[in-house]
Design an enzyme around this catalytic site. Structure first.
Site, short mmCIF file in Angstrom:
data_model
loop_
_atom_site.label_atom_id
_atom_site.label_comp_id
_atom_site.label_asym_id
_atom_site.label_seq_id
_atom_site.Cartn_x
_atom_site.Cartn_y
_atom_site.Cartn_z
N HIS A 229 -39.37 61.79 7.31
CA HIS A 229 -38.83 62.07 8.65
C HIS A 229 -37.42 61.51 8.85
O HIS A 229 -36.61 62.10 9.56
CB HIS A 229 -39.77 61.52 9.74
N LYS A 233 -31.11 59.65 7.42
CA LYS A 233 -30.40 58.37 7.58
C LYS A 233 -29.52 58.04 6.38
O LYS A 233 -28.65 57.18 6.47
CB LYS A 233 -31.39 57.22 7.84
N HIS A 285 -37.68 63.10 17.07
CA HIS A 285 -37.15 62.35 18.22
C HIS A 285 -37.07 63.20 19.48
O HIS A 285 -36.44 62.82 20.46
CB HIS A 285 -35.78 61.75 17.91
#
Ligand code: C2E
Ligand code: SIN
Ligand code: SIN
Ligand code: FE
Ligand code: FE
Length: 398
Positions: A229, A233, A285
């Site tokens: 997920h 990043k 999110h």
């Protein structure tokens, strides 16, 4: 039934057998289906499929103990199955307890009383021993020569499919391992306890998915796709990702992009799991009331997989230490999430979190313990899928 009808019935059962075993690629489920079908076709009370583990020099099978399934291992050469595996010849026994080859330990464990046994070897394409097919306790009389012929045919058919499923399982395993290691790359810079968060949130996602009524194969997919997920990043600079304080508005805007970066990295993959991971990366999110990012989707516009992973992710983020925050107790984390049910999170998923809280905490403990053991053993945090271990082990001497 006349002889002709009997033959026709067996032929249609054979055809059905072929269709059913061909459709199953999971070795575990395949063995269950094979055993059930063969039992029916031969009018036997039980059917066991033993699989050779050449690495350990053993045969293993699944046995039902009440509601539970256990893996039972026996040394090659021991018992009737061991004899058939070793010699490659079929065995037809009218009274098991009067046959010296019979391993009574098995009956003792299962509480079963074996009378008649028909066992044939399972051979792979190159003739090597793959395992043993065993049927027990024919409903009437003893097993005949015709039964033996039929069991040989079924064994030949099954062997091909077992070989394929084994290959598929190896592929699946290396695929899962690659996915997990990709996820570790992203998490590596983010957290001190690299991997722990991933393993825990992966387990939670699976448990929540099952609780939401997602069928097992799809719930398993969610479990294995979930660790990716935050893969996006990797594209977020250290000064933001590792900032030990609150992010500025601009920094958080940059941070939010990890969702779309992740989705792009995973988009249009051949792999079903990676496509699912892409959907989860972009949706994890989003918030139930539409206040989330990147698209501000609302309620069921957000894919169910993402709604599940969000709750798993936030529960674990809250109850762990981050560079920017300390860890909350699991009770505080649950309370916070329940407080935001129907606001930030899908209320149904939150209800499942509450309902399965015991199971979630057990999984959390288990993963923490596993990581600590691995660290103590000086192992890298290796891929968590391990070869099946025996639940029961018969003594090596017969
Ligand atoms: P993360 O650390 O994996 O956190 C995932 C999500 O868990 C957060 O998404 C948020 O919904 C929830 N969460 C984590 N900690 C807290 C908390 O203390 N209070 C509350 N109410 N919720 C919390 P969010 O906020 O969209 O953040 C996404 C990612 O942005 C975080 O992933 C983290 O990597 C980063 N981030 C967020 N806030 C900060 C911050 O203040 N400092 C730094 N360095 N990074 C932050
Ligand atoms: C696999 O080995 O293919 C997956 C096993 C599991 O889901 O636990
Ligand atoms: C994973 O983290 O990829 C799954 C591992 C597990 O749940 O055992
Ligand atoms: Fe995230
Ligand atoms: Fe996360």
């Amino acid at each position: 039934m006349g002889r002709r009808q009997e033959l026709e019935k067996r032929q249609s059962l054979l055809a059905r057998f072929g269709r059913m075993v061909a459709a199953e690629t999971h070795l575990d489920s395949l063995l269950t289906i094979i055993a059930e079908e063969v039992r029916n076709i031969l009018g036997a009370d039980r059917c066991s499929v033993f699989v050779v583990d050449s690495y350990k020099g053993e045969l293993w099978t699944k046995i039902a103990l009440g509601m539970e399934e256990k893996i039972l291992r026996i040394p090659l050469g021991q018992g009737i199955a061991g004899f058939v595996a070793k010699t490659g010849s079929a065995v037809n026994i009218r009274d098991a307890y009067r046959d010296t080859r019979f391993a009574q330990d098995l009956d003792r464990i299962t509480g079963y009383q074996t009378r008649t046994v028909l066992a044939v070897p399972l051979r792979g394409r190159d003739g090597k021993a793959l395992g043993v097919f065993e049927v027990l306790n024919k409903s009437k009389g003893a097993f005949t020569e015709e039964d033996e012929g039929l069991l040989r045919i079924l064994a030949t058919m099954a062997a091909t499919f077992i070989e394929n499923a084994t290959l598929y399982e190896d592929l699946r395993r290396s695929h899962l391992e690659t996915i997990y290691r990709m996820a570790l790359v992203a998490e590596y810079r983010d957290q001190e306890d690299t991997g722990r968060h991933l393993r825990r949130m992966s387990r939670f996602s699976g448990i929540l998915a099952v609780g939401m009524g997602v069928p097992t194969p799809e719930a398993e997919d969610i479990r294995y796709a979930a660790p990716l997920h935050d893969i996006g990043k990797v594209a977020i600079p250290d000064v933001i990702l590792r900032k030990p304080a609150k992010l500025t508005v601009e920094e958080f805007e940059e941070m939010k992009k990890h969702t779309v970066y992740g989705a792009k990295m995973l988009a249009n993959a051949e792999s079903r799991l990676l496509r699912l991971a892409s959907k989860i990366a972009v949706g994890h999110h989003e918030c139930w009331n539409g206040s989330g990012y990147p698209y501000g989707l609302k309620g069921e516009q957000i894919p169910l997989e993402a709604r599940i992973v969000t709750v798993a992710d936030v529960f674990d983020a809250l109850s762990s230490k981050r560079v920017y925050k300390g860890e909350w107790t699991v009770e505080d984390a649950l309370r916070y999430i329940e407080d935001k049910a129907g606001v930030l999170y899908d209320p149904k998923v939150v209800a499942v979190l509450r309902e399965k809280f015991g199971e979630i905490l057990l999984a959390r403990e288990e993963e923490n313990r596993r990581m600590m053991e691995d660290e103590a053993a000086g192992l890298q945090q290796h891929f968590p899928l391990r070869p099946k271990d025996a639940d029961h082990q018969l003594p090596k001497s017969a």
